[in-house]
Design an enzyme around this catalytic site. Structure first.
Site, PDB file in Angstrom:
ATOM      1  N   ALA A  66       0.866  -1.174   0.000  1.00 39.58           N
ATOM      2  CA  ALA A  66       0.000   0.000   0.000  1.00 39.58           C
ATOM      3  C   ALA A  66       0.906   1.228   0.000  1.00 39.58           C
ATOM      4  O   ALA A  66       2.084   1.133   0.350  1.00 39.58           O
ATOM      5  CB  ALA A  66      -0.871  -0.011   1.245  1.00 39.58           C
ATOM      6  N   GLY A 105       0.516  -5.084   0.679  1.00 41.56           N
ATOM      7  CA  GLY A 105      -0.616  -5.039  -0.246  1.00 41.56           C
ATOM      8  C   GLY A 105      -0.244  -5.600  -1.617  1.00 41.56           C
ATOM      9  O   GLY A 105      -1.103  -6.132  -2.328  1.00 41.56           O
ATOM     10  N   GLU A 108      -0.577  -9.177  -1.322  1.00 38.42           N
ATOM     11  CA  GLU A 108      -2.011  -9.468  -1.155  1.00 38.42           C
ATOM     12  C   GLU A 108      -2.727  -9.427  -2.503  1.00 38.42           C
ATOM     13  O   GLU A 108      -3.597 -10.249  -2.782  1.00 38.42           O
ATOM     14  CB  GLU A 108      -2.629  -8.470  -0.165  1.00 38.42           C
ATOM     15  CG  GLU A 108      -2.117  -8.691   1.263  1.00 38.42           C
ATOM     16  CD  GLU A 108      -2.674  -7.675   2.249  1.00 38.42           C
ATOM     17  OE1 GLU A 108      -2.357  -6.479   2.091  1.00 38.42           O
ATOM     18  OE2 GLU A 108      -3.413  -8.075   3.157  1.00 38.42           O
ATOM     19  N   GLU A 128       4.020  -5.697   7.051  1.00 37.36           N
ATOM     20  CA  GLU A 128       3.193  -4.721   7.763  1.00 37.36           C
ATOM     21  C   GLU A 128       3.538  -4.619   9.236  1.00 37.36           C
ATOM     22  O   GLU A 128       3.437  -3.553   9.846  1.00 37.36           O
ATOM     23  CB  GLU A 128       1.705  -5.065   7.604  1.00 37.36           C
ATOM     24  CG  GLU A 128       1.108  -4.713   6.242  1.00 37.36           C
ATOM     25  CD  GLU A 128       1.288  -5.798   5.197  1.00 37.36           C
ATOM     26  OE1 GLU A 128       2.147  -6.693   5.393  1.00 37.36           O
ATOM     27  OE2 GLU A 128       0.579  -5.765   4.173  1.00 37.36           O
TER      28      GLU A 128
HETATM   29  N1  3HC Z   1       4.629   3.508   0.170  1.00 34.89           N
HETATM   30  C1  3HC Z   1       5.120   4.741  -0.081  1.00 34.89           C
HETATM   31  N2  3HC Z   1       6.425   4.982  -0.314  1.00 34.89           N
HETATM   32  C2  3HC Z   1       7.257   3.918  -0.302  1.00 34.89           C
HETATM   33  C3  3HC Z   1       6.807   2.617  -0.043  1.00 34.89           C
HETATM   34  C4  3HC Z   1       5.427   2.422   0.193  1.00 34.89           C
HETATM   35  N3  3HC Z   1       4.902   1.201   0.426  1.00 34.89           N
HETATM   36  N4  3HC Z   1       7.864   1.780  -0.072  1.00 34.89           N
HETATM   37  C5  3HC Z   1       8.932   2.534  -0.367  1.00 34.89           C
HETATM   38  N5  3HC Z   1       8.576   3.830  -0.498  1.00 34.89           N
HETATM   39  C6  3HC Z   1       9.436   4.966  -0.860  1.00 34.89           C
HETATM   40  C7  3HC Z   1      10.482   5.240   0.208  1.00 34.89           C
HETATM   41  O1  3HC Z   1       9.977   6.103   1.194  1.00 34.89           O
HETATM   42  C8  3HC Z   1      11.590   5.870  -0.602  1.00 34.89           C
HETATM   43  O2  3HC Z   1      11.234   7.210  -0.832  1.00 34.89           O
HETATM   44  P1  3HC Z   1      12.362   8.353  -0.946  1.00 34.89           P
HETATM   45  O3  3HC Z   1      13.237   7.930  -2.086  1.00 34.89           O
HETATM   46  O4  3HC Z   1      11.581   9.580  -1.166  1.00 34.89           O
HETATM   47  O5  3HC Z   1      13.100   8.331   0.382  1.00 34.89           O
HETATM   48  C9  3HC Z   1      11.506   5.142  -1.938  1.00 34.89           C
HETATM   49  O6  3HC Z   1      10.199   4.567  -1.987  1.00 34.89           O
HETATM   50  C10 3HC Z   1      12.510   4.034  -2.110  1.00 34.89           C
HETATM   51  O7  3HC Z   1      12.461   3.190  -0.994  1.00 34.89           O
HETATM   52  P2  3HC Z   1      13.767   2.587  -0.329  1.00 34.89           P
HETATM   53  O8  3HC Z   1      14.790   3.646  -0.151  1.00 34.89           O
HETATM   54  O9  3HC Z   1      13.335   1.808   0.857  1.00 34.89           O
HETATM   55  O10 3HC Z   1      14.265   1.617  -1.505  1.00 34.89           O
HETATM   56  P3  3HC Z   1      14.931   0.194  -1.426  1.00 34.89           P
HETATM   57  O11 3HC Z   1      15.197  -0.202  -2.819  1.00 34.89           O
HETATM   58  O12 3HC Z   1      16.032   0.187  -0.436  1.00 34.89           O
HETATM   59  O13 3HC Z   1      13.793  -0.796  -0.831  1.00 34.89           O
HETATM   60  C11 3HC Z   1      11.619  -1.769  -0.620  1.00 34.89           C
HETATM   61  C12 3HC Z   1      12.638  -1.078  -1.550  1.00 34.89           C
HETATM   62  C13 3HC Z   1      12.162  -3.142  -0.202  1.00 34.89           C
HETATM   63  C14 3HC Z   1      10.364  -1.938  -1.398  1.00 34.89           C
HETATM   64  C15 3HC Z   1      11.406  -0.900   0.639  1.00 34.89           C
HETATM   65  O14 3HC Z   1      11.122   0.412   0.229  1.00 34.89           O
HETATM   66  C16 3HC Z   1      10.289  -1.361   1.530  1.00 34.89           C
HETATM   67  O15 3HC Z   1      10.467  -2.265   2.314  1.00 34.89           O
HETATM   68  N6  3HC Z   1       9.130  -0.675   1.434  1.00 34.89           N
HETATM   69  C17 3HC Z   1       8.036  -0.865   2.343  1.00 34.89           C
HETATM   70  C18 3HC Z   1       7.261  -2.111   2.048  1.00 34.89           C
HETATM   71  C19 3HC Z   1       6.090  -2.226   2.971  1.00 34.89           C
HETATM   72  O16 3HC Z   1       6.173  -2.009   4.158  1.00 34.89           O
HETATM   73  N7  3HC Z   1       4.931  -2.600   2.415  1.00 34.89           N
HETATM   74  C20 3HC Z   1       3.737  -2.731   3.189  1.00 34.89           C
HETATM   75  C21 3HC Z   1       2.992  -1.457   3.187  1.00 34.89           C
HETATM   76  S1  3HC Z   1       1.586  -1.465   4.254  1.00 34.89           S
HETATM   77  C22 3HC Z   1       0.415  -2.317   3.423  1.00 34.89           C
HETATM   78  O17 3HC Z   1       0.655  -2.794   2.357  1.00 34.89           O
HETATM   79  C23 3HC Z   1      -0.921  -2.383   4.077  1.00 34.89           C
HETATM   80  C24 3HC Z   1      -1.817  -3.389   3.421  1.00 34.89           C
HETATM   81  O18 3HC Z   1      -1.719  -4.622   4.052  1.00 34.89           O
HETATM   82  C25 3HC Z   1      -3.247  -2.945   3.480  1.00 34.89           C
END
Ligand code: 3HC
Length: 693
Positions: A66, A105, A108, A128
């Protein structure tokens, strides 16, 4: 190829429709992406030529979740569930084509596709929990139906990504396709699905694995017990476990309902707000306003370390771990051999846990060269001084290094408290001097305080930050002041903790409050661990502090079996009557009448003093932003991430409340204590640290 909107296209290749998402940086499920998927699915379903649909992403990854920036804001249609329904209820088979990371997400959504293919380097995960949440779009109910409750439990509570091979074995992925040809592989797979008339397989209907676990509550009881320490204080792991239990014991729809309820509870809570804040703080900390990303850097091919003690040895390991050769200098042969021996032992310990092979150990040791000769550092690109904390000795070493080490190389100090600017006066090239404050054990602790001196050049800063990332640290850039950010705040807390001993609290009373708050240990347990004799000199000891008296009685901490606490053979701590008497004697001498200090007062005085010190650090420009201070305390001192760091904690308590309490405690805070004007101003304006931009 037809454009759907700015972030998606639908291509048609024979009988296959290819829905391509392109929303950098990570194809997160923003409103625009969600709308594109729903529309793209409809277009593909309406197109009679299309018999199967491939969902694929451009860029470096499949959907990584998400959009975290949208979480907690009012939902906008189409919701993620509507997106998923559009896929799962499609009359034509949908195949997810995964590269990079299918996370949260993103996974998912993939679980709502009828089939999944992935390249060998792809990873899947439900992280998450690291945001204080649980998968809120059916992931907790679908994942165990595919991989079974055991692996699902591990995945949702750890947030760890599983590789393609494991995903294939667990049934999460149906086929691995060639690394360089995801699209081709996915299309070929889709053709197979059509040719073989494979069914529209919905994960929600797969029940074998959850039914097999039904009536076996021990699976969950044992999992909770085995992980109790890891989960201490966190809400999200327990909530995640409950959803997997629901997947096992309830019908799919009822499980979904529970998932939604628990997700909303977590989303509305402080812990998730803190953990989402930390997610962005960890990424912001690398950004330095006046050192742009394109600042030139200095190639670091060889590192020199002065000092083979605990710090020097630990620091060296960081570089050897990433293949950078290190030359370590000591004054005496036996100290050098001891230092190298400790490093080898540390590495060998990692072979027992399976993290390293003996070949890895030999390779890393092969990158380390010990010498007694400072001249051997001449061709290093970076030299880090890691000797004991004495200004004259440090200046002497820097003066020598200045003459020996090649021009253009960085001269760094690992000092944890001394004035870096004064150290820099010992050299002719102060622009190449920087502080690299590693935390002990330096090969383990994630934090690195990068200390910017008055004359440190931008390329030297950029190089240090880049190098920190390379060796797996999280680095915060700080300015020069006694103790920098971390230890300065620690000191502010120690003053309160020590003052409360004089007022009637015992070390274990204070430690308990801070432990229960979520820290790994309180200040007195920490002192016992570090050794009370740090900086203590027997000959000069005058029984003038509690610490001195403890040392004089050979109670020098855990290593002597006694310090503030008494320790048994297994190093379990017990309150000590000896310490209690020493404290009472000191309190009586100072004329204090002991009183019962409430847990509330202990917590507030310790943490609010920290918040206040953090505000002063900001005022003085020692830290760039409040969240950098939080990163320091989370990664260097074990501040619980679910409380977001001391500055975020101040925001959650309300700065007005913090100031009011500090005023109420008044003189108890100490005669030199002052409230930060910045803190008072923010409190008066009803603002938060997070509002400082
Ligand atoms: N939403 C918004 N922005 C995100 C994002 C997300 N899910 N994931 C990454 N970003 C942004 C980061 O903030 C960063 O922004 P910036 O360049 O402005 O600082 C940019 O994307 C690049 O991210 P990273 O520096 O972390 O890049 P990496 O290549 O090192 O890592 C990644 C990539 C493994 C995808 C890592 O970003 C990550 O782990 N992201 C989060 C994944 C996550 O937690 N997903 C679950 C979200 S909650 C959800 O899905 C709820 C659902 O169940 C309803």
């Amino acid at each position: 190829m037809g454009a759907i909107n700015a972030v998606a296209n639908l291509a048609v290749e024979g009988e296959i429709g290819i829905l391509i998402l392109n929303s950098p940086p990570v194809n997160a499920l923003s409103h625009q992406v969600r709308a594109a998927i729903v529309e793209g699915m409809q277009l593909a379903i309406d197109n009679a030529a299309i018999k199967a649909i491939v969902l694929i992403c451009e860029g470096k990854t499949f959907i990584a979740g998400a959009d975290i920036t949208e979480l907690g804001k009012p939902p906008q249609s189409p919701s993620l569930v509507e997106v998923e329904d559009s896929i799962e209820n499609s009359p034509k088979p949908v195949i997810a084509a995964i590269h990079g990371t299918a996370l949260g997400g993103g996974l998912e959504v993939a679980l709502c596709c009828h089939y999944r293919v992935a390249v060998p380097s792809a990873k899947c995960g439900l992280p998450e929990v690291n945001l204080g949440l649980l998968p809120g779009a059916g992931g907790t109910q679908r994942l165990p139906r595919i991989v079974g409750p055991e692996l699902a439990l591990e995945m949702v509570t750890s947030g760890k990504h599983v590789d393609a091979k494991t995903s294939l074995a667990a049934g999460l992925v149906d086929e691995i396709v060639p690394e360089g040809d995801l699209r081709g592989g996915a299309v070929a797979f889709a053709k197979k699905v059509i040719a073989e008339k494979r069914p529209l397989r919905k994960v929600r209907d797969l029940n074998d694995k959850v039914v097999a676990a039904r009536g076996k509550p021990e699976i969950f009881a044992e999992f909770r017990k085995a992980n109790a320490r890891r989960f201490r204080g966190f809400l999200a792991p327990e909530y995640n476990i409950r959803t997997i239990e629901a997947a096992v014991s309830l019908p799919f729809a009822a499980g979904l309902q529970l998932e939604h309820k628990l997700f909303m509870e977590l989303m509305g809570g402080t812990q998730s707000a803190a953990q989402r804040y930390v997610f962005f703080a960890e990424r912001q900390v690398w950004k330095i306003p006046d050192v742009p990303e394109d600042t030139p850097t200095i190639p670091i091919k060889k590192v020199g370390i002065v000092g083979a003690g605990t710090m020097g040895g630990g620091i060296s390991m960081n570089f050897a771990n990433v293949g950078i050769p290190v030359t370590i200098v000591e004054m005496k042969q036996d100290a050098l051999e001891r230092g190298l021996g400790v490093i080898r032992k540390n590495y060998e310990r990692s072979t027992k846990s399976g993290r390293l092979t003996m070949a890895d150990v030999d390779k890393r040791m092969g990158l380390l060269t010990g010498t007694l000769n400072l001249e051997a550092l001449a061709d290093c690109d970076l030299v880090i001084e890691a000797i004991f904390e004495n200004m004259d000795v440090k200046k002497d070493v820097f003066g020598k290094l200045d003459k020996i080490v090649k021009q253009g190389a960085i001269l760094a100090s690992n000092t944890s408290a001394l004035d870096l600017n004064e150290i820099a006066t010992a050299v002719q090239r102060p622009q190449f001097v920087i502080g690299l404050h590693f935390f002990s054990p330096a090969n383990v602790m994630r934090l690195l305080e990068v200390v910017r001196g008055a004359k440190t050049s931008k390329p030297v800063i950029a190089t240090s930050m880049q190098l920190a990332k390379k060796i797996g640290k999280i680095a915060a850039l700080v300015g020069v002041c006694p103790g920098f950010v971390g230890n300065r705040i620690l000191y502010a807390r120690s003053l309160q903790a020590n003052a409360m001993l004089m007022e009637g609290a015992m070390p274990w009373d204070i430690d308990k409050v801070l432990y229960d708050f979520g820290l790994p240990m309180g200040p007195f347990a920490m002192s016992d661990l570090a050794g009370l004799d740090l900086g203590w000199i027997k000959e000069k000891s005058k029984s003038s502090t509690i610490r001195e008296v403890l040392c004089e009685k050979d109670r020098r901490g855990q290593k002597t079996g006694a310090g503030f606490y008494d320790y048994d053979e297994q190093r379990n701590a017990r309150p000590s009557p000896v310490t209690e008497q020493i404290i009472k004697d000191f309190a009586a001498k100072s004329g204090n009448t002991p009183r019962k200090i409430s847990e509330e007062e202990i917590l507030e005085r310790c943490t609010y003093a920290m918040i206040n010190e953090g505000a002063k650090i900001l005022e003085e420009g020692i830290a760039i932003r409040p969240s950098d201070i939080d990163i320091v305390w989370i990664n260097g001192y074990g501040w619980p991430v679910y409380r977001g760091g001391p500055m975020f904690y101040g925001d959650t308590v309300g700065l007005k409340n913090v100031v009011a309490k500090l005023k109420e405690y008044g003189p108890r805070m100490g005669k030199d204590f002052t409230i930060s004007p910045l803190l008072e101003k923010l409190a008066a304006e009803g603002r938060r640290f997070q509002d400082l931009k």
